[in-house]
Structures are given as C-alpha cells and as structure tokens.
Motif scaffolding. Structure first.
Motif, mmCIF file in Angstrom:
data_model
loop_
_atom_site.group_PDB
_atom_site.id
_atom_site.type_symbol
_atom_site.label_atom_id
_atom_site.label_comp_id
_atom_site.label_asym_id
_atom_site.label_seq_id
_atom_site.Cartn_x
_atom_site.Cartn_y
_atom_site.Cartn_z
ATOM 1 N N SER A 123 12.646 17.963 -3.658
ATOM 2 C CA SER A 123 11.322 18.134 -4.246
ATOM 3 C C SER A 123 10.310 17.298 -3.473
ATOM 4 N N ASN A 124 9.070 17.396 -3.910
ATOM 5 C CA ASN A 124 8.040 16.532 -3.348
ATOM 6 C C ASN A 124 8.005 15.191 -4.085
ATOM 7 N N GLY A 125 8.981 14.961 -4.965
ATOM 8 C CA GLY A 125 9.012 13.748 -5.768
ATOM 9 C C GLY A 125 9.763 12.583 -5.158
ATOM 10 N N MET A 126 10.388 12.798 -4.005
ATOM 11 C CA MET A 126 11.074 11.710 -3.303
ATOM 12 C C MET A 126 11.530 12.204 -1.942
ATOM 13 N N ASP A 127 11.786 11.259 -1.051
ATOM 14 C CA ASP A 127 12.356 11.610 0.245
ATOM 15 C C ASP A 127 13.844 11.849 0.050
ATOM 16 N N GLY A 128 14.375 12.873 0.678
ATOM 17 C CA GLY A 128 15.795 13.168 0.524
ATOM 18 C C GLY A 128 16.064 13.870 -0.794
ATOM 19 N N ALA A 129 17.320 13.853 -1.203
ATOM 20 C CA ALA A 129 17.734 14.595 -2.393
ATOM 21 C C ALA A 129 17.930 13.674 -3.587
ATOM 22 N N ASN A 134 8.726 14.565 -14.572
ATOM 23 C CA ASN A 134 7.794 14.095 -13.551
ATOM 24 C C ASN A 134 7.116 12.849 -14.104
ATOM 25 N N THR A 135 7.525 11.679 -13.611
ATOM 26 C CA THR A 135 6.939 10.421 -14.070
ATOM 27 C C THR A 135 5.798 9.971 -13.161
ATOM 28 N N GLY A 136 5.398 10.815 -12.231
ATOM 29 C CA GLY A 136 4.316 10.486 -11.314
ATOM 30 C C GLY A 136 2.971 10.975 -11.808
ATOM 31 N N THR A 137 2.020 10.993 -10.886
ATOM 32 C CA THR A 137 0.646 11.365 -11.223
ATOM 33 C C THR A 137 0.201 12.705 -10.636
ATOM 34 N N TYR A 177 0.835 -1.202 0.000
ATOM 35 C CA TYR A 177 0.000 0.000 0.000
ATOM 36 C C TYR A 177 0.874 1.258 0.000
ATOM 37 N N ALA A 178 1.932 1.261 0.814
ATOM 38 C CA ALA A 178 2.830 2.422 0.883
ATOM 39 C C ALA A 178 3.514 2.648 -0.468
ATOM 40 N N GLN A 179 3.920 1.577 -1.128
ATOM 41 C CA GLN A 179 4.550 1.717 -2.437
ATOM 42 C C GLN A 179 3.549 2.236 -3.466
ATOM 43 N N ASP A 180 2.309 1.779 -3.413
ATOM 44 C CA ASP A 180 1.274 2.274 -4.320
ATOM 45 C C ASP A 180 1.029 3.759 -4.101
ATOM 46 N N GLN A 222 1.513 7.137 -6.721
ATOM 47 C CA GLN A 222 0.409 8.038 -7.011
ATOM 48 C C GLN A 222 0.820 9.502 -6.924
ATOM 49 N N GLY A 223 1.955 9.797 -6.355
ATOM 50 C CA GLY A 223 2.380 11.187 -6.199
ATOM 51 C C GLY A 223 3.321 11.622 -7.301
ATOM 52 N N ALA A 224 4.034 12.713 -7.048
ATOM 53 C CA ALA A 224 5.044 13.216 -7.980
ATOM 54 C C ALA A 224 6.277 12.321 -7.895
ATOM 55 N N VAL A 225 6.930 12.109 -9.033
ATOM 56 C CA VAL A 225 8.154 11.296 -9.073
ATOM 57 C C VAL A 225 9.160 12.015 -9.960
#
Length: 126
Positions: free
Chosen positions: A110-116, A54-57, A16-19, A23-26
């Motif tokens: 960014s909001n696309g991942m944790d950390g840099a 941005n490969t996310g949603t 669920y966490a991976q899903d 669903q977010g920004a990547v």
C-alpha cells in the motif's frame, strides 16, 4: 564544531522525515495473525477477514495483496480507506491435498508503508 553542526543537521532531517511519514497514510491491523486450529480437509475452504485501519492523515490505497501460496486467496477492497476508517482483507485457504501443519503469509502492499505489511494464517489440516 563541524561534528556538532553535522549531528544537528542529521537530527533535524531525520525528525522531518518521520513527521512527513506521519502525515501520510498509515496501515495498521490490531490482529495480524489468525489460527484456524484443526480443520478437516473434507470440510473444504476456510476464510478469515482481517481488518486494517488507516491511522494516518491521507487516504490509504491497497495496491496489491499477495499470498505465499496458490492455496491461499486474498480478496480486498480497491477503494481508498480514508483516515480513521477501516477496510477488510478476506483470506481463504484451501486445505485440499495439504494435510498437516500450515503457515501462510500474505503481503499487503500500500501507500501506507515502504515494503509489505505482513498478515499470517496458520492451522493444521486433518
């Protein structure tokens, strides 16, 4: 039986966490390293533009871009990058007074991942 139940709950929670992350920004870049090769100090500053996608949603927001040294200056777009779209990060290196080999890192937050998300430039100042 309890072990099986705990393992099942853990498996479902991780899935669920991976899903949710999908669903977010990547943030993604096909090229994360750039080699300037040999550059002459007398020729002055050199620049390279990294393209991030941005490969996310959800919209990707670059919150800050930080270089590892004052000789390296990042410039980036402040507007959100929509899903499937690309943005640019321009990195300028000043070779003045820095003869020899160099490797500089640029941390993209960014909001696309944790950390840099890390980009790198390198070369040799002659």
């Amino acid at each position: 039986m309890i072990f099986f139940l705990l393992a099942t709950v853990l498996f479902v929670t991780v899935g669920y966490a991976q899903d949710q992350k999908k669903q977010g920004a990547v943030i993604y870049a096909a090229q994360t390293d750039h080699d300037f090769g040999k550059i002459k100090e007398a020729d002055g500053k050199v620049s390279h533009v990294f393209v991030v996608k941005n490969t996310g949603t959800k919209p990707l927001v670059l919150t800050r871009v930080v270089a590892s040294c004052g000789c390296t200056t990042p410039e980036y777009e402040k507007e959100p990058i929509m899903p499937g779209e690309e943005g640019k990060i321009k990195i300028t290196f000043n070779p003045e007074g820095r003869p020899g080999q160099f490797i500089k890192t640029i941390a993209v937050y960014s909001n696309g991942m944790d950390g840099a998300y890390v980009l790198r430039i390198k070369g040799v100042v002659i």
